[in-house]
Design a protein around this motif. Structure first.
Motif, PDB file in Angstrom:
ATOM      1  N   ALA A 146       3.365  -6.831 -35.702  1.00 51.50           N
ATOM      2  CA  ALA A 146       2.902  -8.302 -36.023  1.00 51.50           C
ATOM      3  C   ALA A 146       2.653  -9.014 -34.608  1.00 51.50           C
ATOM      4  CB  ALA A 146       3.942  -9.168 -36.575  1.00 51.50           C
ATOM      5  N   GLY A 147       1.476  -9.866 -34.720  1.00 45.37           N
ATOM      6  CA  GLY A 147       1.141 -10.614 -33.578  1.00 45.37           C
ATOM      7  C   GLY A 147      -0.252  -9.909 -32.964  1.00 45.37           C
ATOM      8  N   VAL A 148      -0.542  -9.024 -33.425  1.00 45.12           N
ATOM      9  CA  VAL A 148      -1.868  -8.417 -33.018  1.00 45.12           C
ATOM     10  C   VAL A 148      -2.778  -8.368 -33.919  1.00 45.12           C
ATOM     11  CG1 VAL A 148      -2.501  -6.393 -31.642  1.00 45.12           C
ATOM     12  CG2 VAL A 148      -0.346  -7.203 -31.303  1.00 45.12           C
ATOM     13  N   GLY A 149      -4.178  -8.540 -33.597  1.00 46.28           N
ATOM     14  CA  GLY A 149      -5.391  -8.140 -34.545  1.00 46.28           C
ATOM     15  C   GLY A 149      -6.489  -8.024 -33.677  1.00 46.28           C
ATOM     16  N   ALA A 150      -7.631  -8.146 -34.494  1.00 43.44           N
ATOM     17  CA  ALA A 150      -9.029  -7.656 -33.823  1.00 43.44           C
ATOM     18  C   ALA A 150      -9.939  -8.492 -34.515  1.00 43.44           C
ATOM     19  CB  ALA A 150      -9.022  -6.283 -33.744  1.00 43.44           C
ATOM     20  N   LEU A 151     -11.044  -8.645 -33.611  1.00 44.98           N
ATOM     21  CA  LEU A 151     -12.353  -9.242 -34.281  1.00 44.98           C
ATOM     22  C   LEU A 151     -13.498  -8.194 -33.995  1.00 44.98           C
ATOM     23  CD1 LEU A 151     -14.076 -11.302 -35.725  1.00 44.98           C
ATOM     24  CD2 LEU A 151     -14.587 -12.427 -33.518  1.00 44.98           C
ATOM     25  N   ALA A 152     -14.197  -7.534 -34.908  1.00 46.95           N
ATOM     26  CA  ALA A 152     -14.985  -6.616 -34.578  1.00 46.95           C
ATOM     27  C   ALA A 152     -16.497  -7.142 -34.844  1.00 46.95           C
ATOM     28  CB  ALA A 152     -15.027  -5.428 -35.560  1.00 46.95           C
ATOM     29  N   ARG A 153     -17.529  -7.005 -33.948  1.00 49.99           N
ATOM     30  CA  ARG A 153     -18.837  -7.400 -34.249  1.00 49.99           C
ATOM     31  C   ARG A 153     -19.777  -6.476 -34.476  1.00 49.99           C
ATOM     32  NH1 ARG A 153     -19.862  -9.245 -28.701  1.00 49.99           N
ATOM     33  NH2 ARG A 153     -18.202  -7.996 -28.218  1.00 49.99           N
ATOM     34  N   ALA A 154     -20.850  -6.692 -35.154  1.00 48.96           N
ATOM     35  CA  ALA A 154     -21.781  -5.595 -35.579  1.00 48.96           C
ATOM     36  C   ALA A 154     -22.633  -5.338 -34.534  1.00 48.96           C
ATOM     37  CB  ALA A 154     -22.796  -6.120 -36.604  1.00 48.96           C
ATOM     38  N   HIS A 155     -22.978  -6.046 -33.442  1.00 46.95           N
ATOM     39  CA  HIS A 155     -23.603  -5.642 -32.135  1.00 46.95           C
ATOM     40  C   HIS A 155     -23.378  -6.706 -30.945  1.00 46.95           C
ATOM     41  CE1 HIS A 155     -26.620  -9.046 -32.827  1.00 46.95           C
ATOM     42  NE2 HIS A 155     -26.669  -8.930 -33.975  1.00 46.95           N
ATOM     43  N   GLU A 156     -23.639  -6.239 -29.729  1.00 50.18           N
ATOM     44  CA  GLU A 156     -23.347  -6.947 -28.694  1.00 50.18           C
ATOM     45  C   GLU A 156     -23.924  -8.109 -28.760  1.00 50.18           C
ATOM     46  OE1 GLU A 156     -21.449  -4.888 -25.175  1.00 50.18           O
ATOM     47  OE2 GLU A 156     -22.741  -3.033 -25.864  1.00 50.18           O
ATOM     48  N   GLY A 157     -24.996  -8.332 -29.343  1.00 48.53           N
ATOM     49  CA  GLY A 157     -25.841  -9.605 -29.223  1.00 48.53           C
ATOM     50  C   GLY A 157     -25.031 -10.821 -29.754  1.00 48.53           C
ATOM     51  N   LEU A 158     -23.955 -10.646 -30.538  1.00 45.13           N
ATOM     52  CA  LEU A 158     -23.409 -11.868 -31.245  1.00 45.13           C
ATOM     53  C   LEU A 158     -22.240 -12.351 -30.254  1.00 45.13           C
ATOM     54  CD1 LEU A 158     -22.752  -9.925 -34.655  1.00 45.13           C
ATOM     55  CD2 LEU A 158     -24.207 -12.191 -34.249  1.00 45.13           C
ATOM     56  N   SER A 159     -22.201 -13.667 -29.933  1.00 46.33           N
ATOM     57  CA  SER A 159     -21.239 -14.284 -29.207  1.00 46.33           C
ATOM     58  C   SER A 159     -20.994 -15.579 -29.754  1.00 46.33           C
ATOM     59  CB  SER A 159     -21.786 -14.216 -27.848  1.00 46.33           C
ATOM     60  OG  SER A 159     -23.012 -14.922 -27.691  1.00 46.33           O
ATOM     61  N   VAL A 160     -19.974 -16.360 -29.092  1.00 45.78           N
ATOM     62  CA  VAL A 160     -19.597 -17.808 -29.326  1.00 45.78           C
ATOM     63  C   VAL A 160     -19.561 -18.232 -28.030  1.00 45.78           C
ATOM     64  CG1 VAL A 160     -18.654 -17.229 -31.465  1.00 45.78           C
ATOM     65  CG2 VAL A 160     -17.145 -17.165 -29.402  1.00 45.78           C
ATOM     66  N   ASP A 161     -19.865 -19.646 -27.934  1.00 45.10           N
ATOM     67  CA  ASP A 161     -19.942 -20.459 -26.791  1.00 45.10           C
ATOM     68  C   ASP A 161     -18.619 -20.911 -26.715  1.00 45.10           C
ATOM     69  OD1 ASP A 161     -22.620 -20.006 -26.707  1.00 45.10           O
ATOM     70  OD2 ASP A 161     -23.298 -21.976 -27.263  1.00 45.10           O
ATOM     71  N   GLU A 162     -17.635 -21.008 -27.322  1.00 44.95           N
ATOM     72  CA  GLU A 162     -16.410 -21.691 -26.978  1.00 44.95           C
ATOM     73  C   GLU A 162     -15.287 -20.894 -27.646  1.00 44.95           C
ATOM     74  OE1 GLU A 162     -16.140 -25.485 -28.949  1.00 44.95           O
ATOM     75  OE2 GLU A 162     -17.807 -26.219 -27.786  1.00 44.95           O
ATOM     76  N   PRO A 163     -14.680 -19.953 -26.986  1.00 42.20           N
ATOM     77  CA  PRO A 163     -13.678 -19.088 -27.162  1.00 42.20           C
ATOM     78  C   PRO A 163     -12.432 -19.990 -27.629  1.00 42.20           C
ATOM     79  CG  PRO A 163     -13.875 -18.766 -24.861  1.00 42.20           C
ATOM     80  CD  PRO A 163     -15.206 -19.727 -25.386  1.00 42.20           C
ATOM     81  N   LEU A 164     -11.626 -19.360 -28.445  1.00 46.61           N
ATOM     82  CA  LEU A 164     -10.435 -20.252 -28.811  1.00 46.61           C
ATOM     83  C   LEU A 164      -9.553 -20.406 -27.430  1.00 46.61           C
ATOM     84  CD1 LEU A 164      -9.447 -18.867 -32.200  1.00 46.61           C
ATOM     85  CD2 LEU A 164     -10.040 -21.317 -31.779  1.00 46.61           C
ATOM     86  N   VAL A 165      -9.311 -19.397 -26.759  1.00 41.12           N
ATOM     87  CA  VAL A 165      -8.441 -19.026 -25.559  1.00 41.12           C
ATOM     88  C   VAL A 165      -9.204 -18.993 -24.291  1.00 41.12           C
ATOM     89  CG1 VAL A 165      -6.267 -17.945 -24.673  1.00 41.12           C
ATOM     90  CG2 VAL A 165      -6.623 -18.259 -27.193  1.00 41.12           C
TER      91      VAL A 165
END
Length: 392
Positions: A214-233
Motif C-alpha cells: 500500500a502507498g505505491v502507485g504509478a501513472l503511465a502516459r501514452a507517449h513522452e510528449g504528454l506533460s503537466v505544468d504543475e506537478p503535485l509534489v
C-alpha cells in the motif's frame, strides 16, 4: 473461541505477495539514495528502473512514460489538470468529463474547477452511456474548437466490478480531439490492461490492488510528449520532474515484483467460477439482486443486496462470523450510506442501502466462497417478516 477469519475485501486491499515482502526486505537492508552517484546510489537507481520496467510491462507502456506515485489517487490527480500539455496538439485542455460511477479520487474533478467538470451518465447496469460521451465531446468541439476536453473513465468499477467500454469511449473522444485518462486501479492484474489497446493518454494503477505494498502507485502516459505544468509534489526533480522527493525504493521494488507476478493473470483465471458459484448459492437462499449482472464484470467481484436486509447489520453479523466484506468503496466516508455508484445506476434507496461487496483475490479459492455462504445462510434466515435482525 477464536473465529477463523476469511478475508473477502480484496478490492479494498489484497494480500501482499510473499515474494514482494521478501524483495522489499532486501531493499530495506541496504543503504543508498538512488539520486546519489556513488556505487550504493547507483545500485538503488538500478532497482528503481528495473521496477519501472516491470510496472510498464503490466500495462503495455513504455518504461520512460511511467511515473511512480503514492497510489492511484495521486496518479489520477497528477494527470487530471488543466495544465496538461501535449506536444502533438498544443490546444489547452479546459474541460473534464467524468463518468457517474468514478472513484472518489476522480469524481470530484481532481484539479479541474467544478464549473469545468461534466458528469456522463451510466445505464441501469452501470455501463457508461456512449451516446452521452459522443454528445459531450461533439458539443465541446463545436463551441470551443480551439480547446480540448479530457474524459476520465475507469476500466472497471471498484464496487460492482462492471468493466467499462473504454476503447469505444476513447475512440469517440479522440475523434473530437479529446484526451482520455483511465483509472485502471481495480483492473490491472485482474484482466488484461494495455494503454495502447485502450487508446488512452494516461492510466493510473495502485500496487496494493494486485499484491504489492500500500502507498505505491504509478501513472503511465501514452507517449513522452504528454506533460503537466504543475506537478503535485515539487522538490529535487526526481521522477523526471513529475514528482519530487526521495524515491520509495522498497515500495517501487515491491510494486515491480507484484506487477511481474500479476501480469500472467493465472491467479484470476478460475475466480469467475468461484464468484458465479457464490451468486448461485446466494440466489438459492431467496430474493437477491446482483448489481451489474448481465454485463462484463471483474472475475473476482460480486456486488449484491437482499431487500429488507441492511448492509450495516449484515456486515456486523458477517464480521462476528469471521467474514470480512465491505459495503462499497473503502475510500468513501460513511461506509453504510447509499452508494453513489448505485444511485447513478438508478437503484432505489431501500435496495442500495443493503448493498454488500464480496471481492476475491489472488490468494482466494472456492473454500472462501463456501465459507461466506455458510455464514450468510443464518443471516438471511433471520430476515423474516416481523423478525428483528441482530448481529448475534
Amino acid at each position: 473461541m477464536t473465529v477463523a477469519r476469511v478475508y473477502l475485501d480484496h478490492n479494498a486491499t489484497t494480500a501482499t505477495r510473499p515474494s514482494v515482502a521478501a524483495a522489499m526486505a532486501d531493499v530495506l537492508a541496504a543503504t543508498g539514495n538512488p539520486s546519489s552517484v556513488h556505487a550504493e546510489g547507483r545500485a538503488k537507481r538500478a532497482l528503481v528502473e528495473e521496477a519501472r520496467r516491470k510496472v510498464a510491462a503490466l500495462v503495455g507502456a513504455d518504461a520512460a512514460c511511467v511515473t511512480f506515485t503514492s497510489g492511484g489517487t495521486e496518479a489520477s490527480n497528477l494527470a487530471l489538470t488543466p495544465t496538461i500539455r501535449d506536444s502533438r496538439d498544443l490546444r489547452r485542455v479546459t474541460r473534464l468529463a467524468v463518468s457517474a460511477v468514478e472513484h472518489p479520487a476522480v469524481a470530484a474533478g481532481a484539479r479541474f474547477p467544478s464549473a469545468a467538470v461534466e458528469t456522463i451518465p451510466v445505464d441501469g447496469r452501470g455501463v457508461v452511456d456512449l451516446q452521452a460521451v459522443e454528445a459531450a465531446f461533439a458539443r465541446h468541439a463545436s463551441v470551443h474548437p480551439d480547446e480540448r476536453m479530457i474524459l476520465a473513465l475507469m476500466a472497471a468499477n471498484n464496487e460492482t466490478g462492471v468493466i467499462q467500454p473504454v476503447a469505444e469511449a476513447a475512440a469517440i473522444a479522440k475523434r473530437h480531439g479529446g484526451l482520455v485518462h483511465v483509472d485502471a486501479v481495480q483492473a490491472a492484474g485482474k484482466i488484461p490492461v494495455d494503454i495502447g489497446e485502450l487508446g488512452c493518454d494516461f492510466l493510473a494503477i495502485a500496487a496494493h490492488k494486485f499484491g504489492g505494498p500500500a502507498g505505491v502507485g504509478a501513472l503511465a502516459r501514452a507517449h513522452e510528449g504528454l506533460s503537466v505544468d504543475e506537478p503535485l509534489v515539487r522538490g529535487g526533480g526526481q521522477e523526471k520532474g513529475w514528482r519530487g522527493g526521495t524515491e520509495n525504493v522498497a515500495g517501487f521494488v515491491g510494486m515491480g515484483v507484484a506487477a511481474e507476478e500479476a501480469a500472467g493473470l493465472e491467479a484470476f483465471a478460475d475466480l469467475a467460477q468461484v464468484r458465479d458459484a457464490l451468486e448461485a448459492g446466494l440466489r438459492a437462499l431467496g430474493d437477491l439482486t446482483v448489481f451489474g449482472e448481465g454485463v462484463s464484470r471483474l472475475p473476482n467481484t460480486s456486488c449484491f443486496a437482499v431487500r429488507g436486509l441492511s448492509s450495516a447489520n449484515a456486515m456486523i453479523a458477517l464480521d462476528l462470523a469471521g467474514i470480512a466484506v465491505s459495503a462499497g468503496s473503502a475510500c468513501s466516508s460513511g461506509k453504510t450510506k447509499a452508494s453513489p455508484v448505485l444511485d447513478a445506476m438508478g437503484i432505489d434507496h431501500d435496495l442500495s442501502t443493503g448493498m454488500l461487496r464480496v471481492s476475491f483475490g489472488w490468494s482466494s479459492g472456492a473454500q472462501d466462497g463456501e465459507a461466506f455462504l455458510k455464514a450468510w445462510t443464518p443471516i438471511v434466515a433471520r430476515r423474516k417478516p416481523g423478525a428483528v435482525m441482530t448481529a448475534a
